[in-house]
Design an enzyme around this catalytic site. Structure first.
Site, PDB file in Angstrom:
ATOM      1  N   ALA A  11       0.841  -1.217   0.000  1.00 56.75           N
ATOM      2  CA  ALA A  11       0.000   0.000   0.000  1.00 56.75           C
ATOM      3  C   ALA A  11       0.866   1.253   0.000  1.00 56.75           C
ATOM      4  CB  ALA A  11      -0.924  -0.024   1.224  1.00 56.75           C
ATOM      5  N   GLY A  12       2.045   1.147  -0.623  1.00 61.45           N
ATOM      6  CA  GLY A  12       2.966   2.282  -0.653  1.00 61.45           C
ATOM      7  C   GLY A  12       2.632   3.255  -1.775  1.00 61.45           C
ATOM      8  N   ILE A  14       3.183   3.183  -5.151  1.00 60.75           N
ATOM      9  CA  ILE A  14       2.479   2.664  -6.341  1.00 60.75           C
ATOM     10  C   ILE A  14       1.118   2.110  -5.918  1.00 60.75           C
ATOM     11  CG2 ILE A  14       2.558   1.126  -8.345  1.00 60.75           C
ATOM     12  CD1 ILE A  14       5.565   1.092  -8.163  1.00 60.75           C
ATOM     13  N   GLY A  15       1.071   1.411  -4.786  1.00 58.95           N
ATOM     14  CA  GLY A  15      -0.185   0.816  -4.310  1.00 58.95           C
ATOM     15  C   GLY A  15      -1.291   1.855  -4.174  1.00 58.95           C
ATOM     16  N   ASP A  34      -1.162  -4.470   3.260  1.00 61.63           N
ATOM     17  CA  ASP A  34       0.247  -4.238   3.615  1.00 61.63           C
ATOM     18  C   ASP A  34       0.571  -5.062   4.852  1.00 61.63           C
ATOM     19  OD1 ASP A  34       2.923  -2.890   3.987  1.00 61.63           O
ATOM     20  OD2 ASP A  34       2.112  -1.525   2.479  1.00 61.63           O
ATOM     21  N   ILE A 121       4.888  -6.126  -9.993  1.00 61.60           N
ATOM     22  CA  ILE A 121       5.599  -4.867 -10.290  1.00 61.60           C
ATOM     23  C   ILE A 121       6.930  -4.804  -9.531  1.00 61.60           C
ATOM     24  CG2 ILE A 121       5.445  -2.341 -10.221  1.00 61.60           C
ATOM     25  CD1 ILE A 121       2.508  -2.432 -10.465  1.00 61.60           C
ATOM     26  N   SER A 122       7.012  -5.488  -8.395  1.00 64.95           N
ATOM     27  CA  SER A 122       8.200  -5.408  -7.530  1.00 64.95           C
ATOM     28  C   SER A 122       9.480  -5.718  -8.320  1.00 64.95           C
ATOM     29  CB  SER A 122       8.082  -6.406  -6.379  1.00 64.95           C
ATOM     30  OG  SER A 122       6.826  -6.311  -5.754  1.00 64.95           O
ATOM     31  N   ASN A 123      10.549  -5.032  -7.967  1.00 67.85           N
ATOM     32  CA  ASN A 123      11.845  -5.207  -8.637  1.00 67.85           C
ATOM     33  C   ASN A 123      12.772  -6.108  -7.836  1.00 67.85           C
ATOM     34  OD1 ASN A 123      11.930  -3.819 -11.120  1.00 67.85           O
ATOM     35  ND2 ASN A 123      11.880  -1.853 -10.043  1.00 67.85           N
ATOM     36  N   HIS A 178      13.714  -5.718 -17.583  1.00 63.51           N
ATOM     37  CA  HIS A 178      13.510  -4.359 -17.046  1.00 63.51           C
ATOM     38  C   HIS A 178      14.797  -3.915 -16.355  1.00 63.51           C
ATOM     39  CE1 HIS A 178      11.345  -0.938 -15.606  1.00 63.51           C
ATOM     40  NE2 HIS A 178      11.360  -1.294 -14.343  1.00 63.51           N
TER      41      HIS A 178
HETATM   42  N1  LIG Z   1       8.219  -2.819 -12.646  1.00 65.58           N
HETATM   43  C1  LIG Z   1       8.381  -1.503 -12.732  1.00 65.58           C
HETATM   44  O1  LIG Z   1       8.382  -0.942 -13.827  1.00 65.58           O
HETATM   45  C2  LIG Z   1       8.552  -0.696 -11.478  1.00 65.58           C
HETATM   46  C3  LIG Z   1       8.483   0.709 -11.502  1.00 65.58           C
HETATM   47  C4  LIG Z   1       8.625   1.416 -10.323  1.00 65.58           C
HETATM   48  C5  LIG Z   1       8.833   0.727  -9.119  1.00 65.58           C
HETATM   49  N2  LIG Z   1       8.908  -0.627  -9.120  1.00 65.58           N
HETATM   50  C6  LIG Z   1       9.096  -1.409  -7.891  1.00 65.58           C
HETATM   51  O2  LIG Z   1       7.839  -1.520  -7.221  1.00 65.58           O
HETATM   52  C7  LIG Z   1       8.077  -1.777  -5.839  1.00 65.58           C
HETATM   53  C8  LIG Z   1       7.187  -0.869  -4.975  1.00 65.58           C
HETATM   54  O3  LIG Z   1       7.523   0.491  -5.175  1.00 65.58           O
HETATM   55  P1  LIG Z   1       6.823   1.634  -4.285  1.00 65.58           P
HETATM   56  O4  LIG Z   1       7.382   2.923  -4.760  1.00 65.58           O
HETATM   57  O5  LIG Z   1       5.355   1.433  -4.246  1.00 65.58           O
HETATM   58  O6  LIG Z   1       7.447   1.282  -2.837  1.00 65.58           O
HETATM   59  P2  LIG Z   1       6.868   1.686  -1.399  1.00 65.58           P
HETATM   60  O7  LIG Z   1       7.990   1.499  -0.437  1.00 65.58           O
HETATM   61  O8  LIG Z   1       6.199   3.004  -1.442  1.00 65.58           O
HETATM   62  O9  LIG Z   1       5.741   0.561  -1.128  1.00 65.58           O
HETATM   63  C9  LIG Z   1       6.036  -0.791  -0.992  1.00 65.58           C
HETATM   64  C10 LIG Z   1       5.122  -1.338   0.096  1.00 65.58           C
HETATM   65  O10 LIG Z   1       5.308  -2.773   0.172  1.00 65.58           O
HETATM   66  C11 LIG Z   1       5.039  -3.127   1.520  1.00 65.58           C
HETATM   67  N3  LIG Z   1       5.483  -4.469   1.843  1.00 65.58           N
HETATM   68  C12 LIG Z   1       6.707  -4.913   2.236  1.00 65.58           C
HETATM   69  N4  LIG Z   1       6.662  -6.232   2.483  1.00 65.58           N
HETATM   70  C13 LIG Z   1       5.414  -6.644   2.241  1.00 65.58           C
HETATM   71  C14 LIG Z   1       4.758  -7.903   2.297  1.00 65.58           C
HETATM   72  N5  LIG Z   1       5.402  -9.014   2.665  1.00 65.58           N
HETATM   73  N6  LIG Z   1       3.450  -7.942   1.972  1.00 65.58           N
HETATM   74  C15 LIG Z   1       2.790  -6.842   1.586  1.00 65.58           C
HETATM   75  N7  LIG Z   1       3.347  -5.626   1.515  1.00 65.58           N
HETATM   76  C16 LIG Z   1       4.650  -5.529   1.828  1.00 65.58           C
HETATM   77  C17 LIG Z   1       5.783  -2.037   2.301  1.00 65.58           C
HETATM   78  O11 LIG Z   1       5.380  -2.008   3.670  1.00 65.58           O
HETATM   79  C18 LIG Z   1       5.425  -0.802   1.506  1.00 65.58           C
HETATM   80  O12 LIG Z   1       4.269  -0.146   2.020  1.00 65.58           O
HETATM   81  C19 LIG Z   1       9.579  -1.592  -5.634  1.00 65.58           C
HETATM   82  O13 LIG Z   1      10.224  -2.850  -5.609  1.00 65.58           O
HETATM   83  C20 LIG Z   1      10.010  -0.805  -6.864  1.00 65.58           C
HETATM   84  O14 LIG Z   1      11.374  -1.001  -7.194  1.00 65.58           O
HETATM   85  C21 LIG Z   1       8.773  -1.349 -10.279  1.00 65.58           C
END
Ligand SMILES: NC(=O)c1ccc[n+]([C@@H]2O[C@H](COP(=O)([O-])OP(=O)(O)OC[C@H]3O[C@@H](n4cnc5c(N)ncnc54)[C@H](O)[C@@H]3O)[C@@H](O)[C@H]2O)c1
Length: 311
Positions: A11-12, A14-15, A34, A121-123, A178
């Site tokens: 729920a960060g 992107i969420g 989250d 989406i996670s990296n 990516h």
């Molecule tokens: N694929 C793409 O093109 C692309 C683009 C941008 C970002 N990303 C990736 O997306 C991911 C999220 O980015 P963001 O900016 O939203 O980050 P963010 O830190 O704002 O949000 C991530 C959320 O994940 C939560 N989280 C951690 N462990 C968890 C679990 N086990 N279960 C559920 N939630 C959990 C965290 O508490 C946090 O709120 C990152 O890995 C980033 O690198 C990918």
């Protein structure tokens, strides 16, 4: 007909934007999930977005939770759980933190949401989506990674600005992993059917390809964290294609089983997304140079996947 159910795992940044777009576009009811320590944060974001509905006029319910049982029956899961990059980091630097997180998410998704179409989406994206499929054991068409739509959007924007034309008339795709080796397919890049190379000088095109490859890092350098508006819109386009059976042809990280000469690997390829998930992978006649770039990119992805397999 009951509304569709969309589970947003993470729920960060992107969420939150995903929730806003899904609600505003009336795609379904949204659960923002989250970890327990951030449950109130997820609930607060959900409540803020629900209050927004009375201004914007959407009917979706938006709830926050840290309980996987609430996600049961989800039609779509969009997974952003994990940490984003900080300035100076590569996406691959995130493996140590994000690998156990994606495994935890996949185990819970397998148990609670076995029928969901998952968009990861996670990296580092291509390795995380591979790991999600490995742990859940879900069919190859039911999981896909979001990167190509975003990378193509960045590429298209830079092309439109350089050519001085509307973004609406630029068609281009970025394939491969990516990462910095991603493959902007110049041979098929057009401005309303006109090859981009006839409207943009070669040195400018080379600079645009380079800027596209570093497009994510440029934003991390400016903001200190990853982009989130365009990544969220890109994933919502994919979710919408599935939920509305749009048969959209989008660049996405799909599971390859011999296509393009690769097996047991997720990398960005053109894929048709409809009600069955990833319904078809389109094999393009790439130039020799593009094939070479794809090979380099696939090797980079495989190296990260190999690290995950050993961990
Ligand atoms: N694929 C793409 O093109 C692309 C683009 C941008 C970002 N990303 C990736 O997306 C991911 C999220 O980015 P963001 O900016 O939203 O980050 P963010 O830190 O704002 O949000 C991530 C959320 O994940 C939560 N989280 C951690 N462990 C968890 C679990 N086990 N279960 C559920 N939630 C959990 C965290 O508490 C946090 O709120 C990152 O890995 C980033 O690198 C990918």
């Amino acid at each position: 007909m009951a509304r569709k159910k969309i589970g947003l795992i993470g729920a960060g940044n992107i969420g939150g934007e995903l929730a806003r777009l899904c609600a505003n576009e009336q795609l379904g009811d949204v659960w923002l999930f989250d970890i327990a320590a951030k449950e109130n944060f997820a609930k607060g974001k959900a409540l803020d977005l629900e209050q927004n509905s009375s201004v914007l006029g959407y009917d979706a319910n938006i709830r926050g939770t840290s309980n996987w049982a609430d996600l049961e029956g989800s039609d779509v899961l969009i997974i952003t759980a994990g940490i984003p990059r900080k300035p100076g980091q590569s996406r691959d630097d995130l493996v140590a933190t994000n690998l156990p997180i994606i495994r935890n998410v996949a185990e819970n998704a397998k148990k609670h949401c076995p029928g969901a179409f998952a968009i990861v989406i996670s990296n580092p994206l291509d390795a995380m989506v591979y790991e999600y499929k490995r742990v859940t054991g879900c069919p190859k068409g039911k999981v896909v990674g979001m990167a190509g739509v975003l990378d193509s959007a960045r590429f298209q924007l830079f092309l439109a600005r350089e050519a001085g034309v509307s973004i609406k008339d630029v068609r281009a795709m970025v394939l491969g992993g990516h990462g910095d080796d991603m493959v902007p397919v110049l041979s098929m890049t057009t401005i309303n059917g006109i090859p981009a190379s006839t409207l943009i000088a070669k040195d400018k095109l080379t600079a645009i390809v380079d800027r596209t490859r570093k497009g994510g890092g440029e934003i991390v350098g400016l903001m200190g964290t990853s982009a989130y508006y365009a990544p969220a819109s890109s994933a919502v386009a994919m979710a919408e294609a599935y939920l509305l059976d749009q048969k959209r042809l989008l660049a996405c990280a799909a599971y390859l089983d011999g296509e393009y000469g690769y097996k047991d690997l997720f990398i960005g390829v053109p894929a048709v997304i409809g009600a069955s998930g990833v319904e078809k992978i389109i094999e393009l006649a790439l130039t020799d140079e593009e094939k070479g770039m794809l090979e380099k990119s696939a090797k980079s992805v495989q190296a990260v996947v190999d690290v995950c397999k050993k961990s």
